[in-house]
Design an enzyme around this catalytic site. Structure first.
Site, PDB file in Angstrom:
ATOM      1  N   LYS A  71       0.843  -1.196   0.000  1.00  0.00           N
ATOM      2  CA  LYS A  71       0.000   0.000   0.000  1.00  0.00           C
ATOM      3  C   LYS A  71       0.869   1.233   0.000  1.00  0.00           C
ATOM      4  O   LYS A  71       1.820   1.309   0.785  1.00  0.00           O
ATOM      5  CB  LYS A  71      -0.871  -0.013   1.268  1.00  0.00           C
ATOM      6  N   LYS A 107       5.265   1.850  -2.809  1.00  0.00           N
ATOM      7  CA  LYS A 107       5.265   3.249  -3.248  1.00  0.00           C
ATOM      8  C   LYS A 107       5.548   3.280  -4.732  1.00  0.00           C
ATOM      9  O   LYS A 107       6.186   2.369  -5.267  1.00  0.00           O
ATOM     10  CB  LYS A 107       6.349   4.040  -2.511  1.00  0.00           C
ATOM     11  N   THR A 191      -4.945  13.052   6.279  1.00  0.00           N
ATOM     12  CA  THR A 191      -3.551  13.072   6.742  1.00  0.00           C
ATOM     13  C   THR A 191      -3.313  14.266   7.667  1.00  0.00           C
ATOM     14  O   THR A 191      -2.752  14.116   8.759  1.00  0.00           O
ATOM     15  CB  THR A 191      -2.581  13.100   5.545  1.00  0.00           C
ATOM     16  N   ASN A 222      -1.680  19.213   0.432  1.00  0.00           N
ATOM     17  CA  ASN A 222      -2.759  18.485   1.099  1.00  0.00           C
ATOM     18  C   ASN A 222      -2.513  18.364   2.602  1.00  0.00           C
ATOM     19  O   ASN A 222      -3.394  18.671   3.418  1.00  0.00           O
ATOM     20  CB  ASN A 222      -2.917  17.099   0.452  1.00  0.00           C
ATOM     21  N   SER A 363      -7.436   5.602   3.662  1.00  0.00           N
ATOM     22  CA  SER A 363      -7.340   4.809   2.434  1.00  0.00           C
ATOM     23  C   SER A 363      -7.797   3.380   2.716  1.00  0.00           C
ATOM     24  O   SER A 363      -8.487   2.759   1.903  1.00  0.00           O
ATOM     25  CB  SER A 363      -5.892   4.764   1.939  1.00  0.00           C
TER      26      SER A 363
HETATM   27  P1  NAD Z   1       1.588  18.390  -1.967  1.00  0.00           P
HETATM   28  O1  NAD Z   1       2.275  18.223  -3.257  1.00  0.00           O
HETATM   29  O2  NAD Z   1       0.107  18.516  -1.924  1.00  0.00           O
HETATM   30  O3  NAD Z   1       2.209  19.653  -1.204  1.00  0.00           O
HETATM   31  C1  NAD Z   1       3.555  19.831  -0.967  1.00  0.00           C
HETATM   32  C2  NAD Z   1       3.729  21.228  -0.426  1.00  0.00           C
HETATM   33  O4  NAD Z   1       5.073  21.405  -0.023  1.00  0.00           O
HETATM   34  C3  NAD Z   1       3.429  22.337  -1.439  1.00  0.00           C
HETATM   35  O5  NAD Z   1       2.751  23.395  -0.788  1.00  0.00           O
HETATM   36  C4  NAD Z   1       4.806  22.810  -1.845  1.00  0.00           C
HETATM   37  O6  NAD Z   1       4.803  24.162  -2.275  1.00  0.00           O
HETATM   38  C5  NAD Z   1       5.531  22.646  -0.525  1.00  0.00           C
HETATM   39  N1  NAD Z   1       6.984  22.644  -0.604  1.00  0.00           N
HETATM   40  C6  NAD Z   1       7.802  21.913  -1.390  1.00  0.00           C
HETATM   41  N2  NAD Z   1       9.089  22.227  -1.153  1.00  0.00           N
HETATM   42  C7  NAD Z   1       9.081  23.183  -0.180  1.00  0.00           C
HETATM   43  C8  NAD Z   1      10.063  23.923   0.513  1.00  0.00           C
HETATM   44  N3  NAD Z   1      11.353  23.758   0.269  1.00  0.00           N
HETATM   45  N4  NAD Z   1       9.680  24.839   1.438  1.00  0.00           N
HETATM   46  C9  NAD Z   1       8.382  25.034   1.700  1.00  0.00           C
HETATM   47  N5  NAD Z   1       7.385  24.354   1.090  1.00  0.00           N
HETATM   48  C10 NAD Z   1       7.746  23.450   0.169  1.00  0.00           C
HETATM   49  O7  NAD Z   1       2.062  17.153  -1.051  1.00  0.00           O
HETATM   50  P2  NAD Z   1       1.336  16.518   0.199  1.00  0.00           P
HETATM   51  O8  NAD Z   1       0.411  15.461  -0.276  1.00  0.00           O
HETATM   52  O9  NAD Z   1       0.835  17.588   1.096  1.00  0.00           O
HETATM   53  O10 NAD Z   1       2.561  15.747   0.891  1.00  0.00           O
HETATM   54  C11 NAD Z   1       3.505  16.435   1.702  1.00  0.00           C
HETATM   55  C12 NAD Z   1       4.352  15.406   2.435  1.00  0.00           C
HETATM   56  O11 NAD Z   1       3.518  14.555   3.214  1.00  0.00           O
HETATM   57  C13 NAD Z   1       5.164  14.460   1.554  1.00  0.00           C
HETATM   58  O12 NAD Z   1       6.345  14.096   2.247  1.00  0.00           O
HETATM   59  C14 NAD Z   1       4.261  13.253   1.434  1.00  0.00           C
HETATM   60  O13 NAD Z   1       4.959  12.071   1.102  1.00  0.00           O
HETATM   61  C15 NAD Z   1       3.710  13.200   2.828  1.00  0.00           C
HETATM   62  N6  NAD Z   1       2.447  12.487   2.981  1.00  0.00           N
HETATM   63  C16 NAD Z   1       1.361  12.812   2.254  1.00  0.00           C
HETATM   64  C17 NAD Z   1       0.171  12.132   2.477  1.00  0.00           C
HETATM   65  C18 NAD Z   1      -1.095  12.506   1.772  1.00  0.00           C
HETATM   66  O14 NAD Z   1      -2.128  11.908   2.093  1.00  0.00           O
HETATM   67  N7  NAD Z   1      -1.107  13.481   0.889  1.00  0.00           N
HETATM   68  C19 NAD Z   1       0.115  11.088   3.409  1.00  0.00           C
HETATM   69  C20 NAD Z   1       1.263  10.798   4.147  1.00  0.00           C
HETATM   70  C21 NAD Z   1       2.427  11.502   3.934  1.00  0.00           C
END
Ligand code: NAD
Length: 429
Positions: A71, A107, A191, A222, A363
């Site tokens: 997953k 992944k 999340t 997100n 999920s």
């Molecule tokens: P996303 O693409 O929706 O958002 C990422 C955000 O980070 C954006 O606002 C981007 O502008 C910002 N960003 C990138 N580089 C940056 C920097 N140097 N400084 C400041 N901001 C920066 O991604 P997401 O889904 O929110 O995921 C974020 C993290 O959480 C990732 O590590 C992802 O693997 C993890 N994650 C996501 C989920 C999920 O359900 N979406 C679940 C578990 C973990």
């Protein structure tokens, strides 16, 4: 994402080795868990709008499926590498195990900047990803989901492509789908709100009064958006700053207001890639600073929710003495060197695969609803999420207190123990 100085898979293996030592794991058990079970790298030819054909590269890594189908999300990112995907797949194994949901770890990724694609190109790339890997996916094999650079709509296209290839409607092959197309209510905020449920538990443990606490958030996608919104709406605290990467300027910025940001307002001026509109923020009275400013704010809680490798030995030194807790919304935001700084400063850590397990938990709820073809109310989803996150946090805290170890080590100990037990019960080891 993977650079010369930061290789997430090396970090993931290093963290695993440390926990394996603590658990005194046998060598053959370590050998199984240090590397993914299966890895796929495949070409995805896509017809672009101008008629040319462009070849993209896709990855899917299945780290371990002892506890259930692999997953984990699919990332679309220009710097995606096999090592990033391997690390994230391994962390998914631990995440599902620590949250005690019956799934393994996987992944996927595609090397692409989705923001450069038209809607049609995106759809063809999503369908191409499934065409390249579908025989190794399935509700009982490996179930992808969205991650950085991918959206519910993209999951909807992928589910449709898989259903076409297999000749039947298979909503359970992928989660994070749009509501109305097999998706679950509450997945969008799962999340970020999950991060907040663990922060609430940690505040109780540290005897902090949530309504008096402040936070700074890195990343406004997100996870960051719903962590920021949840911090004020669910806990009654104030978020003093959020940062994001501006995809137009290719620079990160921090947006702040001393009396607290309005997460819902900022969300309304943020595009689907997590870039906040600077002009609109400025017009609304927000102070805009450099990308690292969030890190040195005088707040109680830091929530890195952007990408991996953000808290390093150097940046960790800039954390304000007021900070009592780091809640890792992102996967792998802290390097082992920064971890040592946090530990030494006595900053309470909610480690990534515990803190951000809310997404995979909902999920899992989505898969359960797909199987039953019966969909739950929004409130029921969030209530069950809250219960699961609370129980996961308490399980890790209990381990940390019982063995007098750091929360990250405790989370690894809980997770690895669950996975090894499943491998033993299946007769693998
Ligand atoms: P996303 O693409 O929706 O958002 C990422 C955000 O980070 C954006 O606002 C981007 O502008 C910002 N960003 C990138 N580089 C940056 C920097 N140097 N400084 C400041 N901001 C920066 O991604 P997401 O889904 O929110 O995921 C974020 C993290 O959480 C990732 O590590 C992802 O693997 C993890 N994650 C996501 C989920 C999920 O359900 N979406 C679940 C578990 C973990």
């Amino acid at each position: 994402m993977t650079s010369k100085s930061f290789n997430p898979f090396e970090v993931a293996q290093q963290q695993f080795d440390q926990a394996a030592d603590q658990l005194k794991l046998d060598d053959h058990v370590r050998a199984i868990l240090r590397w993914p079970m299966r890895e796929f790298r495949f070409q995805i030819p896509v017809r672009m709008d101008d008629g040319s054909i462009k070849i993209f590269f896709g990855y899917r890594v299945q780290h371990n499926d002892a506890r259930g189908p692999a997953k984990g999300g699919i990332r679309f990112h220009p710097n995606e590498t096999l090592d990033t995907v391997r690390a994230l797949a391994m962390w998914m194994t631990w995440k599902c195990a620590v949250a005690d949901i019956p799934l393994g770890g996987g992944k996927g990724g595609v090397v692409v900047d989705s923001a450069t694609l038209s809607v049609g190109e995106k759809e063809r790339l999503c369908r191409g990803f499934i065409d390249g890997i579908w025989k190794n996916l399935g509700p009982r094999i490996d179930v992808p989901a969205p991650d950085v650079g991918t959206t519910p709509q993209m999951m909807g296209w992928m589910m449709d492509e898989y259903s076409k290839l297999t000749g039947q409607y298979v909503p359970g092959v992928i989660t994070g789908k749009p509501v109305g197309s097999g998706g679950s209510l509450g997945r969008t905020e799962a999340t970020g709100f999950g991060v907040i449920f663990t922060i609430r538990e940690a505040m109780r443990h540290l005897k902090l009064e949530a309504a008096r606490c402040t936070a700074a958030v890195q990343g406004f996608g997100n996870v960051g958006q719903y962590a920021a919104i949840g911090f004020s709406e669910l806990l009654g605290g104030r978020v003093l700053a959020v940062s994001c990467y501006d995809r137009h300027d290719k620079t990160a910025y921090t947006f702040g207001r001393p009396d607290g940001v309005d997460g819902r307002f900022l969300q309304s001026i943020t595009d689907q890639y997590g870039t906040i509109d600077k002009a609109k923020a400025q017009a609304a009275g927000y102070v805009i600073e450099g990308g690292d400013a969030w890190l040195s704010k005088d707040v109680d809680v830091l929530i890195p929710a952007a990408l991996e490798g953000q808290l390093t030995a150097e940046t960790a030194d800039r954390i304000s003495p007021q900070v009592k807790m780091v809640a890792e919304g992102a996967n792998g935001p802290t390097t082992p060197e920064a971890d040592a700084v946090l530990k030494q400063r006595g900053i309470f850590l909610i480690p990534d695969f515990l803190c951000n397990a809310g997404g995979v938990t909902v999920s899992y709820f989505e898969s359960v609803q797909n199987d039953a073809n019966y969909y739950w109310e929004h409130e029921a989803v969030l209530r069950r999420l809250d219960q699961k996150m609370g129980a996961a946090f308490q399980g890790v805290l209990k381990m940390a207190l019982a063995h007098d170890v750091y929360m990250r080590d405790a989370a690894y100990m809980v997770a690895i123990d669950h996975v090894v037990k499943a491998m033993e019960l299946r007769g693998w080891v």
